[in-house]
Write an enzyme that holds these catalytic residues in place. Structure first.
Site, PDB file in Angstrom:
ATOM      1  N   ARG A   1     -13.334  18.652  19.459  1.00  0.00           N
ATOM      2  CA  ARG A   1     -12.319  19.130  20.399  1.00  0.00           C
ATOM      3  C   ARG A   1     -11.003  19.355  19.661  1.00  0.00           C
ATOM      4  O   ARG A   1     -10.690  18.667  18.702  1.00  0.00           O
ATOM      5  CB  ARG A   1     -12.099  18.109  21.515  1.00  0.00           C
ATOM      6  CG  ARG A   1     -13.071  18.170  22.653  1.00  0.00           C
ATOM      7  CD  ARG A   1     -12.632  17.283  23.806  1.00  0.00           C
ATOM      8  NE  ARG A   1     -12.601  15.875  23.463  1.00  0.00           N
ATOM      9  CZ  ARG A   1     -11.495  15.171  23.292  1.00  0.00           C
ATOM     10  NH1 ARG A   1     -10.306  15.760  23.405  1.00  0.00           N
ATOM     11  NH2 ARG A   1     -11.539  13.888  22.986  1.00  0.00           N
TER      12      ARG A   1
ATOM     13  N   GLY B   1     -16.797  20.772  23.839  1.00  0.00           N
ATOM     14  CA  GLY B   1     -15.899  20.965  24.958  1.00  0.00           C
ATOM     15  C   GLY B   1     -14.980  22.162  24.816  1.00  0.00           C
ATOM     16  O   GLY B   1     -14.349  22.578  25.785  1.00  0.00           O
TER      17      GLY B   1
ATOM     18  N   HIS C   1     -12.395  10.405  33.991  1.00  0.00           N
ATOM     19  CA  HIS C   1     -13.180  10.264  32.769  1.00  0.00           C
ATOM     20  C   HIS C   1     -13.891   8.914  32.821  1.00  0.00           C
ATOM     21  O   HIS C   1     -13.544   7.984  32.101  1.00  0.00           O
ATOM     22  CB  HIS C   1     -12.228  10.360  31.569  1.00  0.00           C
ATOM     23  CG  HIS C   1     -12.908  10.447  30.247  1.00  0.00           C
ATOM     24  ND1 HIS C   1     -12.351   9.968  29.088  1.00  0.00           N
ATOM     25  CD2 HIS C   1     -14.099  10.966  29.889  1.00  0.00           C
ATOM     26  CE1 HIS C   1     -13.161  10.188  28.073  1.00  0.00           C
ATOM     27  NE2 HIS C   1     -14.239  10.784  28.537  1.00  0.00           N
TER      28      HIS C   1
ATOM     29  N   CYS D   1     -15.323   2.624  22.848  1.00  0.00           N
ATOM     30  CA  CYS D   1     -15.088   1.372  23.562  1.00  0.00           C
ATOM     31  C   CYS D   1     -16.295   0.933  24.386  1.00  0.00           C
ATOM     32  O   CYS D   1     -16.158   0.113  25.298  1.00  0.00           O
ATOM     33  CB  CYS D   1     -13.862   1.497  24.458  1.00  0.00           C
ATOM     34  SG  CYS D   1     -12.314   1.671  23.540  1.00  0.00           S
TER      35      CYS D   1
ATOM     36  N   ASN E   1     -22.876   2.769  26.136  1.00  0.00           N
ATOM     37  CA  ASN E   1     -23.708   1.565  26.174  1.00  0.00           C
ATOM     38  C   ASN E   1     -23.717   0.936  27.562  1.00  0.00           C
ATOM     39  O   ASN E   1     -24.759   0.465  28.032  1.00  0.00           O
ATOM     40  CB  ASN E   1     -23.212   0.543  25.141  1.00  0.00           C
ATOM     41  CG  ASN E   1     -23.564   0.934  23.725  1.00  0.00           C
ATOM     42  OD1 ASN E   1     -24.445   1.755  23.504  1.00  0.00           O
ATOM     43  ND2 ASN E   1     -22.872   0.362  22.760  1.00  0.00           N
TER      44      ASN E   1
ATOM     45  N   ASP F   1     -20.069   9.979  31.780  1.00  0.00           N
ATOM     46  CA  ASP F   1     -18.820  10.489  31.223  1.00  0.00           C
ATOM     47  C   ASP F   1     -17.776  10.891  32.257  1.00  0.00           C
ATOM     48  O   ASP F   1     -16.592  10.646  32.066  1.00  0.00           O
ATOM     49  CB  ASP F   1     -19.105  11.694  30.320  1.00  0.00           C
ATOM     50  CG  ASP F   1     -17.907  12.106  29.491  1.00  0.00           C
ATOM     51  OD1 ASP F   1     -17.253  11.224  28.908  1.00  0.00           O
ATOM     52  OD2 ASP F   1     -17.613  13.318  29.426  1.00  0.00           O
TER      53      ASP F   1
ATOM     54  N   ARG G   1     -23.513  15.545  17.688  1.00  0.00           N
ATOM     55  CA  ARG G   1     -23.767  15.407  19.117  1.00  0.00           C
ATOM     56  C   ARG G   1     -25.220  15.627  19.496  1.00  0.00           C
ATOM     57  O   ARG G   1     -25.982  16.254  18.762  1.00  0.00           O
ATOM     58  CB  ARG G   1     -22.916  16.425  19.880  1.00  0.00           C
ATOM     59  CG  ARG G   1     -21.417  16.208  19.745  1.00  0.00           C
ATOM     60  CD  ARG G   1     -20.934  15.145  20.681  1.00  0.00           C
ATOM     61  NE  ARG G   1     -19.508  14.854  20.533  1.00  0.00           N
ATOM     62  CZ  ARG G   1     -18.787  14.259  21.469  1.00  0.00           C
ATOM     63  NH1 ARG G   1     -19.339  13.907  22.620  1.00  0.00           N
ATOM     64  NH2 ARG G   1     -17.520  14.000  21.258  1.00  0.00           N
TER      65      ARG G   1
ATOM     66  N   ARG H   1     -10.202  -1.027  23.432  1.00  0.00           N
ATOM     67  CA  ARG H   1     -10.635  -1.808  22.267  1.00  0.00           C
ATOM     68  C   ARG H   1      -9.448  -2.630  21.797  1.00  0.00           C
ATOM     69  O   ARG H   1      -8.584  -2.151  21.070  1.00  0.00           O
ATOM     70  CB  ARG H   1     -11.153  -0.871  21.167  1.00  0.00           C
ATOM     71  CG  ARG H   1     -11.617  -1.588  19.918  1.00  0.00           C
ATOM     72  CD  ARG H   1     -12.155  -0.606  18.882  1.00  0.00           C
ATOM     73  NE  ARG H   1     -13.495  -0.166  19.197  1.00  0.00           N
ATOM     74  CZ  ARG H   1     -14.612  -0.722  18.742  1.00  0.00           C
ATOM     75  NH1 ARG H   1     -14.531  -1.770  17.944  1.00  0.00           N
ATOM     76  NH2 ARG H   1     -15.790  -0.246  19.073  1.00  0.00           N
TER      77      ARG H   1
ATOM     78  N   PHE I   1     -22.925  -5.639  23.956  1.00  0.00           N
ATOM     79  CA  PHE I   1     -24.176  -4.937  24.247  1.00  0.00           C
ATOM     80  C   PHE I   1     -24.821  -5.501  25.513  1.00  0.00           C
ATOM     81  O   PHE I   1     -24.156  -5.594  26.543  1.00  0.00           O
ATOM     82  CB  PHE I   1     -25.104  -4.975  23.033  1.00  0.00           C
ATOM     83  CG  PHE I   1     -24.487  -4.357  21.802  1.00  0.00           C
ATOM     84  CD1 PHE I   1     -24.219  -3.001  21.747  1.00  0.00           C
ATOM     85  CD2 PHE I   1     -24.128  -5.135  20.706  1.00  0.00           C
ATOM     86  CE1 PHE I   1     -23.630  -2.418  20.628  1.00  0.00           C
ATOM     87  CE2 PHE I   1     -23.534  -4.564  19.583  1.00  0.00           C
ATOM     88  CZ  PHE I   1     -23.294  -3.201  19.556  1.00  0.00           C
TER      89      PHE I   1
ATOM     90  N   ASN J   1     -23.130  -8.012  27.870  1.00  0.00           N
ATOM     91  CA  ASN J   1     -22.055  -7.621  28.779  1.00  0.00           C
ATOM     92  C   ASN J   1     -22.489  -7.736  30.237  1.00  0.00           C
ATOM     93  O   ASN J   1     -21.644  -7.750  31.146  1.00  0.00           O
ATOM     94  CB  ASN J   1     -21.587  -6.200  28.473  1.00  0.00           C
ATOM     95  CG  ASN J   1     -20.902  -6.096  27.128  1.00  0.00           C
ATOM     96  OD1 ASN J   1     -20.417  -7.093  26.587  1.00  0.00           O
ATOM     97  ND2 ASN J   1     -20.861  -4.898  26.571  1.00  0.00           N
TER      98      ASN J   1
END
Length: 618
Positions: free
Chosen positions: A94, A235, A262, A286, A290, A309, A401, A430, A523, A526
């Site tokens: 992007r 994008g 987002h 961040c 996952n 997303d 990607r 993060r 992972f 969480n």
């Protein structure tokens, strides 16, 4: 200008058999046709192709790109119906510095956007687009964000001269004549125009990845248009994604009373069979993907993917907020996606994928850093060069990607394209310091304050330095299509549009100890944080009030079967008033950048935070 009729075009491509203009007798459809021909008069393509979205047309499109060298067909035994594209080395991501909001007033774009006046932007763009599609096919792609005809869906049309963009749009959205029919019936739509900016002279050979060194991605919020020039990548070329689904949609949401965010969207199912719907906004790197595809380590818990997303959120007639994932596919970063970090994503990529800028294995499959613990002995890298583990460079581009249909994810919910009532919203960044593992907001406005102050440490070297934060409010810094202070106010105001509001939480999987270790395993573990959040929604988990919000009470976070020492647990939730007061000063500086448009509700939240911190300190 004479343009070949797609019904009689005598070209040599397989696509010559497709692309006839649909026929509808309505003023609304005539307006669409007039716009298409207006763009064609400007860009002078050799042919206009109306995309019908059929499987046969898609097959012809892919085969033509293989012949052209744009796509490499992968080993059909290992990765059926999948392809590798290699972009130009200058066209790999992007382009935030070349992305503009062309609102009538500069103040409406705000300090976080690049602004150019609409007339000035058109004066720049029109000479670039003039003749830009010469020697190429101009594709007309009607698309729907959200299921076609859905109550929360929006539609648009992209004009492009990139078959790669067309194939990607067909994965990421719903494409076809059913969308054209809605336009003909009078449904409003957004206009998007894209050109790689590489016209062809008669007899000139094309390149596998045409592009132009000069690039622009311009948004016109008052007229609901996007014009993108020069890039064929991601994008920048798939205009339904960030350009429409966030920048333009955020403007529509402001004007119509909803939110374009987002955010991932998931359904959490408890061992008792109760379902909860959660949206989550995380900046890049961040843990967003996952979490969207989480496989909980806790027995009996299940996470179903609704979106990874983008989430659109609207008030419903019953007083709740409802959410959809407007996309039909995943456009994910490959490096770091692996069998040990996100096995669900890896399994999603078993077939029907367009990979871009990953490495090619000798057996015709693909590889990227993080896919497996050990790298293959030899590869062809993303630029087509021989590669070994001793080459001293990545085999796959760091922003390489995959584009794949969401329906292929093993974790996808059966009803993933339906609107769901929203129970909770998570924000996260993060952060090596300060921010606890999980904290619940006091109320909606305090939650909006949390979203407005999301940040991450800028670099690994700076982790732990409170003074060096990369601000990304609501994870929308690059994607908000209008003044972000007005966007903050819109978020605060949404609290008055619904009677039963989602609860808001902030999470931080990345807090570190003084020795640099991550204190939380992350992972699948969480899910333990998700469990506490769900139990809070049920009224079954205890919490302690702190100056920054509610944190789990002692013993309320399920740690059975996971090794987190009591010292590490204390550090995960430690709140240092001095450090938070320093951070409050930084937040004040950030808020001040928006001038008098900054909503008082959030500056009041900052003052209240300072007072609580000072009281704790004293």
């Amino acid at each position: 200008m004479a343009i070949a009729d797609p019904q009689t075009h005598a070209g040599t491509t397989r696509l010559a058999a497709y692309g006839a203009q649909p026929r509808y007798a309505s003023a609304a459809f005539s307006e669409l046709v007039a716009w298409v021909h207006e763009v064609a008069e400007l860009t002078t393509p050799d042919r206009i192709h109306w995309v019908d979205g059929s499987a046969e047309e898609n097959r012809a499109l892919l085969d033509d790109m293989i012949d052209q060298g744009t796509l490499i067909a992968l080993n059909d035994e290992w990765r059926p119906n999948s392809y590798l594209a290699r972009s130009d080395a200058s066209d790999v991501a992007r382009l935030e510095a070349r992305t503009f909001i062309a609102s009538e007033r500069e103040a409406d774009a705000g300090p976080t956007n690049n602004w150019v006046a609409p007339d000035e932007m058109r004066q720049t763009l029109m000479p670039l687009f003039a003749g830009s599609m010469r020697g190429r096919t101009m594709f007309v792609v009607p698309f729907s964000m959200g299921k076609i005809g859905g109550p929360l869906s929006q539609i648009g049309v992209q004009i492009t001269d990139s078959p790669y963009a067309v194939a990607s749009i067909e994965i990421m959205t719903r494409v076809g004549e059913d969308v054209t029919r809605l336009i003909a019936e009078g449904t409003s739509w957004v206009r998007t125009v894209h050109s790689v900016g590489a016209p062809l002279a008669p007899g000139q050979a094309d390149s596998a990845w045409p592009s132009n060194p000069e690039k622009y991605i311009a948004h016109f919020p008052e007229t609901l248009e996007v014009w993108s020039f020069g890039s064929g990548y991601g994008g920048n070329a798939i205009l339904a994604k960030k350009c429409y689904a966030l920048r333009i949609a955020s403007v529509l949401g402001r004007d119509q009373g909803w939110l374009a965010e987002h955010m991932l969207l998931i359904r959490i199912v408890s061992p008792e069979g109760r379902a909860f719907h959660v949206a989550a906004a995380f900046p890049s790197a961040c843990g967003k993907t996952n979490l969207a595809m989480l496989r909980p380590t806790l027995p009996g818990w299940r996470v179903e993917t609704l979106g990874d997303d983008i989430t659109w959120i609207r008030p419903g007639s019953d007083g709740r907020l409802y959410a959809i994932n407007p996309e039909a596919g995943f456009f994910g970063v490959a490096p770091g996606t692996g069998e040990s970090t996100n096995i669900t994503a890896v399994e999603t990529l078993h077939a029907n994928v367009i990979f871009t800028n990953v490495a090619l294995r000798p057996d015709g499959d693909v590889w990227w850093e993080g896919l497996t613990d050990e790298a293959p002995e030899s590869l062809i890298d993303w630029q087509g060069r021989d590669w070994t583990p001793d080459s001293g460079r990545p085999a796959a581009h760091p922003n390489s990607r995959f584009t794949v249909a969401a329906s292929q994810a093993p974790s996808i919910a059966v009803d993933w394209d339906e609107a769901v009532p929203l129970d909770a919203i998570l924000f996260g960044g993060r952060r090596a310091t300060n921010v606890p593992l999980v904290v619940e907001s006091f109320d909606w406005t305090h939650g909006a304050f949390m979203g407005a102050t999301i940040s991450s440490e800028r670099t690994a070297a700076a982790e732990g330095t409170v003074g060096e934060l990369r601000r990304d409010p609501f994870a929308m810094m690059p994607f908000c299509g209008y003044n972000m202070a007005d966007y903050f106010a819109h978020w605060v105001g949404m609290g008055e549009r619904a009677e039963a509001l989602p609860r808001i939480f902030q999470v931080n999987w990345f807090r570190k100890g003084e020795d640099g270790r991550f204190l939380w395993p992350g992972f699948g573990e969480n899910a333990r944080v998700i469990e506490w959040i769900v139990r809070r929604l049920e009224g079954a988990a205890e919490a302690d009030a702190t100056p920054i919000g509610h944190v789990p009470a002692s013993g309320s976070l399920n740690l059975d079967g996971v090794e987190v020492s009591s010292a590490d647990l204390d550090e995960l939730f430690r709140i240092d008033p001095e450090s938070w007061l320093v951070e409050a000063d930084l937040t004040e500086d950030f808020f001040r950048s928006f001038g008098d448009r900054m909503p008082a509700a959030l500056t009041d939240q900052l003052a209240a935070l300072r007072a609580r911190l000072q009281a704790t300190k004293d």
